[in-house]
Design a protein around this motif. Structure first.
Motif, PDB file in Angstrom:
ATOM      1  N   GLU A 164       0.834  -1.208   0.000  1.00 43.01           N
ATOM      2  CA  GLU A 164       0.000   0.000   0.000  1.00 43.01           C
ATOM      3  C   GLU A 164       0.873   1.265   0.000  1.00 43.01           C
ATOM      4  O   GLU A 164       0.623   2.200  -0.753  1.00 43.01           O
ATOM      5  CB  GLU A 164      -0.911   0.003   1.236  1.00 43.01           C
ATOM      6  CG  GLU A 164      -2.003  -1.048   1.218  1.00 43.01           C
ATOM      7  CD  GLU A 164      -3.321  -0.517   0.653  1.00 43.01           C
ATOM      8  OE1 GLU A 164      -3.572   0.689   0.785  1.00 43.01           O
ATOM      9  OE2 GLU A 164      -4.075  -1.314   0.077  1.00 43.01           O
ATOM     10  N   HIS A 167       2.553   1.769  -3.470  1.00 44.43           N
ATOM     11  CA  HIS A 167       1.680   2.335  -4.503  1.00 44.43           C
ATOM     12  C   HIS A 167       1.278   3.765  -4.183  1.00 44.43           C
ATOM     13  O   HIS A 167       1.164   4.604  -5.070  1.00 44.43           O
ATOM     14  CB  HIS A 167       0.419   1.475  -4.664  1.00 44.43           C
ATOM     15  CG  HIS A 167       0.668   0.222  -5.443  1.00 44.43           C
ATOM     16  ND1 HIS A 167       1.425   0.201  -6.588  1.00 44.43           N
ATOM     17  CD2 HIS A 167       0.267  -1.045  -5.239  1.00 44.43           C
ATOM     18  CE1 HIS A 167       1.473  -1.032  -7.064  1.00 44.43           C
ATOM     19  NE2 HIS A 167       0.786  -1.816  -6.257  1.00 44.43           N
ATOM     20  N   GLN A 205      -3.600   2.873 -10.368  1.00 46.27           N
ATOM     21  CA  GLN A 205      -2.598   1.826 -10.174  1.00 46.27           C
ATOM     22  C   GLN A 205      -3.194   0.452 -10.461  1.00 46.27           C
ATOM     23  O   GLN A 205      -2.558  -0.393 -11.100  1.00 46.27           O
ATOM     24  CB  GLN A 205      -2.039   1.882  -8.755  1.00 46.27           C
ATOM     25  CG  GLN A 205      -0.917   0.885  -8.517  1.00 46.27           C
ATOM     26  CD  GLN A 205       0.250   1.121  -9.467  1.00 46.27           C
ATOM     27  OE1 GLN A 205       0.751   2.227  -9.567  1.00 46.27           O
ATOM     28  NE2 GLN A 205       0.655   0.094 -10.205  1.00 46.27           N
ATOM     29  N   VAL A 206      -4.417   0.208  -9.999  1.00 47.72           N
ATOM     30  CA  VAL A 206      -5.075  -1.085 -10.262  1.00 47.72           C
ATOM     31  C   VAL A 206      -5.261  -1.260 -11.769  1.00 47.72           C
ATOM     32  O   VAL A 206      -5.005  -2.349 -12.313  1.00 47.72           O
ATOM     33  CB  VAL A 206      -6.435  -1.167  -9.525  1.00 47.72           C
ATOM     34  CG1 VAL A 206      -7.195  -2.427  -9.947  1.00 47.72           C
ATOM     35  CG2 VAL A 206      -6.225  -1.163  -8.011  1.00 47.72           C
ATOM     36  N   ASP A 209      -1.995  -2.127 -13.231  1.00 47.56           N
ATOM     37  CA  ASP A 209      -1.649  -3.514 -12.912  1.00 47.56           C
ATOM     38  C   ASP A 209      -2.425  -4.475 -13.816  1.00 47.56           C
ATOM     39  O   ASP A 209      -1.875  -5.488 -14.284  1.00 47.56           O
ATOM     40  CB  ASP A 209      -1.982  -3.825 -11.443  1.00 47.56           C
ATOM     41  CG  ASP A 209      -1.003  -3.161 -10.477  1.00 47.56           C
ATOM     42  OD1 ASP A 209      -0.037  -2.530 -10.950  1.00 47.56           O
ATOM     43  OD2 ASP A 209      -1.212  -3.271  -9.261  1.00 47.56           O
ATOM     44  N   ASN A 234       1.734  -6.249  -7.342  1.00 49.78           N
ATOM     45  CA  ASN A 234       0.760  -6.043  -8.409  1.00 49.78           C
ATOM     46  C   ASN A 234      -0.612  -6.486  -7.887  1.00 49.78           C
ATOM     47  O   ASN A 234      -0.756  -7.569  -7.327  1.00 49.78           O
ATOM     48  CB  ASN A 234       1.190  -6.886  -9.640  1.00 49.78           C
ATOM     49  CG  ASN A 234       0.243  -6.723 -10.805  1.00 49.78           C
ATOM     50  OD1 ASN A 234      -0.941  -7.027 -10.692  1.00 49.78           O
ATOM     51  ND2 ASN A 234       0.766  -6.258 -11.921  1.00 49.78           N
ATOM     52  N   ALA A 235      -1.624  -5.625  -8.088  1.00 45.53           N
ATOM     53  CA  ALA A 235      -2.968  -5.900  -7.546  1.00 45.53           C
ATOM     54  C   ALA A 235      -3.573  -7.167  -8.130  1.00 45.53           C
ATOM     55  O   ALA A 235      -4.333  -7.867  -7.457  1.00 45.53           O
ATOM     56  CB  ALA A 235      -3.885  -4.706  -7.813  1.00 45.53           C
ATOM     57  N   LEU A 239      -5.136 -10.062  -6.006  1.00 46.61           N
ATOM     58  CA  LEU A 239      -6.611 -10.168  -5.972  1.00 46.61           C
ATOM     59  C   LEU A 239      -7.205 -10.993  -7.104  1.00 46.61           C
ATOM     60  O   LEU A 239      -8.405 -11.277  -7.087  1.00 46.61           O
ATOM     61  CB  LEU A 239      -7.234  -8.763  -6.028  1.00 46.61           C
ATOM     62  CG  LEU A 239      -6.791  -7.737  -4.965  1.00 46.61           C
ATOM     63  CD1 LEU A 239      -7.305  -6.343  -5.320  1.00 46.61           C
ATOM     64  CD2 LEU A 239      -7.305  -8.156  -3.593  1.00 46.61           C
ATOM     65  N   ALA A 244      -9.486  -7.531  -8.952  1.00 50.82           N
ATOM     66  CA  ALA A 244      -8.885  -6.238  -9.263  1.00 50.82           C
ATOM     67  C   ALA A 244      -9.894  -5.315  -9.937  1.00 50.82           C
ATOM     68  O   ALA A 244      -9.935  -4.105  -9.660  1.00 50.82           O
ATOM     69  CB  ALA A 244      -7.651  -6.425 -10.149  1.00 50.82           C
ATOM     70  N   ARG A 247     -12.176  -3.993  -7.335  1.00 50.83           N
ATOM     71  CA  ARG A 247     -11.456  -2.985  -6.545  1.00 50.83           C
ATOM     72  C   ARG A 247     -11.427  -1.659  -7.308  1.00 50.83           C
ATOM     73  O   ARG A 247     -11.649  -0.591  -6.723  1.00 50.83           O
ATOM     74  CB  ARG A 247     -10.034  -3.490  -6.284  1.00 50.83           C
ATOM     75  CG  ARG A 247      -9.138  -2.532  -5.528  1.00 50.83           C
ATOM     76  CD  ARG A 247      -9.240  -2.756  -4.021  1.00 50.83           C
ATOM     77  NE  ARG A 247      -8.394  -1.810  -3.301  1.00 50.83           N
ATOM     78  CZ  ARG A 247      -8.867  -0.867  -2.489  1.00 50.83           C
ATOM     79  NH1 ARG A 247     -10.152  -0.763  -2.259  1.00 50.83           N
ATOM     80  NH2 ARG A 247      -8.041  -0.041  -1.873  1.00 50.83           N
TER      81      ARG A 247
END
Lengths: 289, 289
Positions: A164, A167, A205-206, A209, A234-235, A239, A244, A247
């Motif tokens: 966290e 990022h 960022q997600v 990724d 990397n998300a 996830l 992702a 999210r």
């Protein structure tokens, strides 16, 4: 002039100053290569959108802040692509700066772009020097240590990394700077705008990724699979793809909800939703639209 | 507090901010390595000396400007020592930043130091934001394109080089910034101070060329013969040793003569003459004292 044109004009003015009479021509060419043609200009657009939503009493300072954010973003890309980092030969679908101009000029071009960013803000100071200093501090926090882009890239050299925090520094900081500098340039309280920028930065960022993991090189204009190759957080790895995407949707919703009362709040909400569609890889657009 | 202590305190404050809670530890260590222990702190001393000569109404801004100049000088050394430039393993008699921390962290450390410099000035803005913006512009001109340090280093990638322009950008620019920023921070007209800084910068470059050519590695704390090895312009190659010493003496005399009327002009003249003795390699001190 629309916001896109204002951003390009402010960047062009900064580049023309840097290329002024007596400049070493090869370094001048490397600087221009690092800035034009640009990507989505996502951060400066966000800054101008927030400034406009706040009533935009000082468009000159907003333009300068927008140019500064983009120049700093470009500088970080130029340095990030160098052999001692990602060693990326392409960026935005074109050869990267060091691939064309060599490492020495890429290093100097990044340095000169950082300087040009702060110079742009100082040049816009006369109308309201205190606001210009406040914008400078917001921008410096987003790129310097301990929590800006350089810190984010610095975490890549550590063995124990808080994903966290990584990022937040590497990507989120410039988005927080975009929303808060937009508010500060307009004389508004930046406090409520931090959450808006933080959520949008996390969403971006997600999306990045997802693009990296899904191999949509044509979409993002740079080599894919870089996070896996460099063992970076990397998300999607954390996830899964559908996790992702969920999210990403949640983050955009939180960003929209966090927009504080201001003259242009309604328009800004629509703009953020529109941008959200651009954030996701094209193959996933339907699901996040 | 004397000027040396003020400079170290201002640098320490900037570094402590950069090392704040949540900073990536290795990058924080690389930043500190790039700044402490320092060299002669020649440029910030010159800035504070000019500010004092002008009556120093705003010591907070003068301290910030001094710290900024030194942070930018240190950043340029960190980047200049990297493999794609001088590939120097030592600096100030110690291992260079990239030699200890690696290329990636050296690159980031230089970037973060540039940002910290502009942040330091913005933090000193409240008392006189317009003067802070003016100091920012002076400093940016000294390090950015088209005529600052980055431009000077950029000339090393060109085939046709104007030696005067090269030295003016690579070394002279920060000395001009030291004298003019000192004046601006004190609310004085920077115009007359340009010539003082330009002459001192040129003198410093000649002294550096003498040290490089004479191989006084112990004196300058970095590898000698670098100019010859990198085929860079050098005053000794152009003028011979005795010609270079004469040039150094003439430049110091011109700098002293260019000091404009101000409350502390007499003291400043003595200080410049004293510094001139430090500029020359120890083996030549007698001849330029």
């Amino acid at each position: 002039m629309d916001q896109g044109a204002r951003i390009e004009a402010a960047l062009e003015a900064a580049l023309r100053r840097a290329e002024g009479p007596g400049a070493p021509p090869k370094l001048a060419a490397a600087l221009r290569h690092g800035v034009f043609p640009g990507g989505g200009r996502v951060r400066p657009r966000l800054l101008l959108a927030v400034s406009a939503a706040c009533g935009e009493p000082n468009p000159t300072l907003a333009d300068a802040g927008a140019a500064a954010l983009e120049l700093l973003h470009c500088a970080s890309l130029v340095h990030d692509d160098m052999p001692c980092f990602d060693d990326a030969a392409t960026r935005r679908g074109l050869p990267s700066v060091h691939a064309v101009h060599g490492e020495a000029l890429a290093l100097l071009a990044g340095d000169a772009l950082i300087v040009a960013a702060f110079e742009a803000i100082a040049r816009a100071a006369p109308a309201d020097p205190a606001a210009a200093a406040a914008v400078t501090l917001v921008v410096a926090r987003a790129v310097g240590m301990p929590h800006g882009i350089t810190a984010g890239q610095g975490w890549e050299s550590e063995t124990a990394v808080d994903v966290e925090a990584y990022h937040r520094a590497k990507t989120g900081a410039l988005f927080v700077a975009a929303t808060t500098a937009g508010a500060v340039a307009a004389g508004a309280d930046p406090g409520p705008w931090r959450a808006v920028g933080a959520r949008l930065g996390a969403a971006y960022q997600v999306a990045d990724d997802l693009a990296d993991a899904l191999g949509a090189e044509g979409d993002i204009g740079k080599p894919c699979g870089q996070d896996g190759a460099h063992a970076r957080p990397n998300a999607v790895a954390a996830l899964g793809v559908s996790g992702a995407v969920s999210r990403l949707e949640a983050l955009i919703g939180e960003a929209v909800a966090a927009i504080p009362p201001c003259p242009g709040a309604g328009e800004l909400r629509e703009l953020v939703k529109l941008q959200a569609r651009r954030l996701a890889p094209k193959s996933l657009v339907a699901s996040v639209a």
